[in-house]
Motif scaffolding. Sequence first.
Motif, PDB file in Angstrom:
ATOM      1  N   TYR A 175     113.077  48.187  75.047  1.00  0.00           N
ATOM      2  CA  TYR A 175     113.906  48.345  73.856  1.00  0.00           C
ATOM      3  C   TYR A 175     115.052  49.327  74.057  1.00  0.00           C
ATOM      4  N   THR A 176     114.999  50.114  75.123  1.00  0.00           N
ATOM      5  CA  THR A 176     116.136  50.970  75.463  1.00  0.00           C
ATOM      6  C   THR A 176     117.224  50.155  76.155  1.00  0.00           C
ATOM      7  N   LEU A 177     116.829  49.285  77.064  1.00  0.00           N
ATOM      8  CA  LEU A 177     117.789  48.492  77.835  1.00  0.00           C
ATOM      9  C   LEU A 177     118.277  47.249  77.095  1.00  0.00           C
ATOM     10  N   ALA A 178     117.450  46.695  76.226  1.00  0.00           N
ATOM     11  CA  ALA A 178     117.820  45.465  75.519  1.00  0.00           C
ATOM     12  C   ALA A 178     117.388  45.563  74.051  1.00  0.00           C
ATOM     13  N   PRO A 179     118.038  46.441  73.283  1.00  0.00           N
ATOM     14  CA  PRO A 179     117.615  46.666  71.895  1.00  0.00           C
ATOM     15  C   PRO A 179     117.776  45.451  70.984  1.00  0.00           C
ATOM     16  N   GLY A 180     118.581  44.486  71.381  1.00  0.00           N
ATOM     17  CA  GLY A 180     118.711  43.274  70.585  1.00  0.00           C
ATOM     18  C   GLY A 180     117.572  42.301  70.787  1.00  0.00           C
ATOM     19  N   LEU A 181     116.808  42.510  71.862  1.00  0.00           N
ATOM     20  CA  LEU A 181     115.711  41.601  72.189  1.00  0.00           C
ATOM     21  C   LEU A 181     114.338  42.208  71.956  1.00  0.00           C
ATOM     22  N   PHE A 182     114.261  43.530  72.013  1.00  0.00           N
ATOM     23  CA  PHE A 182     112.977  44.222  71.908  1.00  0.00           C
ATOM     24  C   PHE A 182     113.063  45.356  70.898  1.00  0.00           C
ATOM     25  N   ALA A 183     111.921  45.705  70.355  1.00  0.00           N
ATOM     26  CA  ALA A 183     111.807  46.830  69.428  1.00  0.00           C
ATOM     27  C   ALA A 183     110.521  47.569  69.777  1.00  0.00           C
ATOM     28  N   GLU A 184     110.318  48.696  69.118  1.00  0.00           N
ATOM     29  CA  GLU A 184     109.059  49.420  69.324  1.00  0.00           C
ATOM     30  C   GLU A 184     108.206  49.291  68.083  1.00  0.00           C
ATOM     31  N   ASP A 185     106.894  49.255  68.304  1.00  0.00           N
ATOM     32  CA  ASP A 185     105.997  49.214  67.156  1.00  0.00           C
ATOM     33  C   ASP A 185     105.724  50.642  66.676  1.00  0.00           C
ATOM     34  N   ASP A 186     104.837  50.810  65.740  1.00  0.00           N
ATOM     35  CA  ASP A 186     104.553  52.127  65.158  1.00  0.00           C
ATOM     36  C   ASP A 186     103.989  53.128  66.168  1.00  0.00           C
ATOM     37  N   GLU A 187     103.438  52.621  67.268  1.00  0.00           N
ATOM     38  CA  GLU A 187     102.853  53.500  68.275  1.00  0.00           C
ATOM     39  C   GLU A 187     103.740  53.651  69.516  1.00  0.00           C
ATOM     40  N   GLY A 188     104.946  53.071  69.476  1.00  0.00           N
ATOM     41  CA  GLY A 188     105.877  53.207  70.584  1.00  0.00           C
ATOM     42  C   GLY A 188     105.787  52.130  71.641  1.00  0.00           C
ATOM     43  N   TYR A 189     104.926  51.151  71.441  1.00  0.00           N
ATOM     44  CA  TYR A 189     104.814  50.057  72.390  1.00  0.00           C
ATOM     45  C   TYR A 189     105.907  49.027  72.122  1.00  0.00           C
ATOM     46  N   GLY A 190     106.331  48.338  73.161  1.00  0.00           N
ATOM     47  CA  GLY A 190     107.362  47.326  73.021  1.00  0.00           C
ATOM     48  C   GLY A 190     106.849  46.090  72.315  1.00  0.00           C
ATOM     49  N   GLN A 191     107.739  45.476  71.572  1.00  0.00           N
ATOM     50  CA  GLN A 191     107.437  44.193  70.952  1.00  0.00           C
ATOM     51  C   GLN A 191     108.715  43.365  70.953  1.00  0.00           C
ATOM     52  N   VAL A 192     108.537  42.068  70.957  1.00  0.00           N
ATOM     53  CA  VAL A 192     109.680  41.164  70.960  1.00  0.00           C
ATOM     54  C   VAL A 192     110.278  41.134  69.565  1.00  0.00           C
ATOM     55  N   ALA A 193     111.591  41.261  69.501  1.00  0.00           N
ATOM     56  CA  ALA A 193     112.298  41.171  68.225  1.00  0.00           C
ATOM     57  C   ALA A 193     112.526  39.697  67.912  1.00  0.00           C
ATOM     58  N   GLY A 194     112.240  39.293  66.715  1.00  0.00           N
ATOM     59  CA  GLY A 194     112.438  37.900  66.317  1.00  0.00           C
ATOM     60  C   GLY A 194     111.416  36.983  66.953  1.00  0.00           C
ATOM     61  N   ASP A 195     111.870  35.770  67.263  1.00  0.00           N
ATOM     62  CA  ASP A 195     110.956  34.758  67.799  1.00  0.00           C
ATOM     63  C   ASP A 195     110.905  34.730  69.321  1.00  0.00           C
ATOM     64  N   GLY A 196     111.617  35.626  69.981  1.00  0.00           N
ATOM     65  CA  GLY A 196     111.601  35.692  71.431  1.00  0.00           C
ATOM     66  C   GLY A 196     112.690  34.880  72.110  1.00  0.00           C
ATOM     67  N   ALA A 197     113.436  34.119  71.343  1.00  0.00           N
ATOM     68  CA  ALA A 197     114.535  33.350  71.927  1.00  0.00           C
ATOM     69  C   ALA A 197     115.672  34.296  72.309  1.00  0.00           C
ATOM     70  N   VAL A 198     116.145  34.155  73.527  1.00  0.00           N
ATOM     71  CA  VAL A 198     117.239  34.995  74.016  1.00  0.00           C
ATOM     72  C   VAL A 198     118.563  34.309  73.669  1.00  0.00           C
ATOM     73  N   PRO A 199     119.382  34.962  72.854  1.00  0.00           N
ATOM     74  CA  PRO A 199     120.666  34.357  72.489  1.00  0.00           C
ATOM     75  C   PRO A 199     121.600  34.237  73.696  1.00  0.00           C
ATOM     76  N   PRO A 200     122.528  33.289  73.642  1.00  0.00           N
ATOM     77  CA  PRO A 200     123.503  33.177  74.722  1.00  0.00           C
ATOM     78  C   PRO A 200     124.221  34.511  74.937  1.00  0.00           C
ATOM     79  N   GLY A 201     124.356  34.872  76.191  1.00  0.00           N
ATOM     80  CA  GLY A 201     125.012  36.128  76.530  1.00  0.00           C
ATOM     81  C   GLY A 201     124.068  37.301  76.690  1.00  0.00           C
ATOM     82  N   GLU A 202     122.806  37.141  76.312  1.00  0.00           N
ATOM     83  CA  GLU A 202     121.825  38.233  76.419  1.00  0.00           C
ATOM     84  C   GLU A 202     120.847  38.029  77.576  1.00  0.00           C
TER      85      GLU A 202
END
Length: 70
Positions: A17-44
């Motif tokens: 989530y530091t390198l790709a904040p549009g694709l990943f987020a952190e949960d309440d405990e700081g673990y990574g989670q996929v933002a949205g449905d996991g589809a990578v938009p064009p250009g990302e």
Amino acid sequence: MNVQIDSGRCQGHGRCYTLAPGLFAEDDEGYGQVAGDGAVPPGEERAARLAASNCPERAIDLDTDLDEEA
């Protein structure tokens, strides 16, 4: 391309989530989670690959074998 995080391997380093904040987020405990449905938009795609290659536990899976319907 789609991204997924294997929650069993993720140790919460936060590189995804530091390198790709549009694709990943952190949960309440700081673990990574996929933002949205996991589809990578064009250009990302580069950001998705960068996050995957920098994950120490290799917890990020990239699915680049998607069938696109025209």
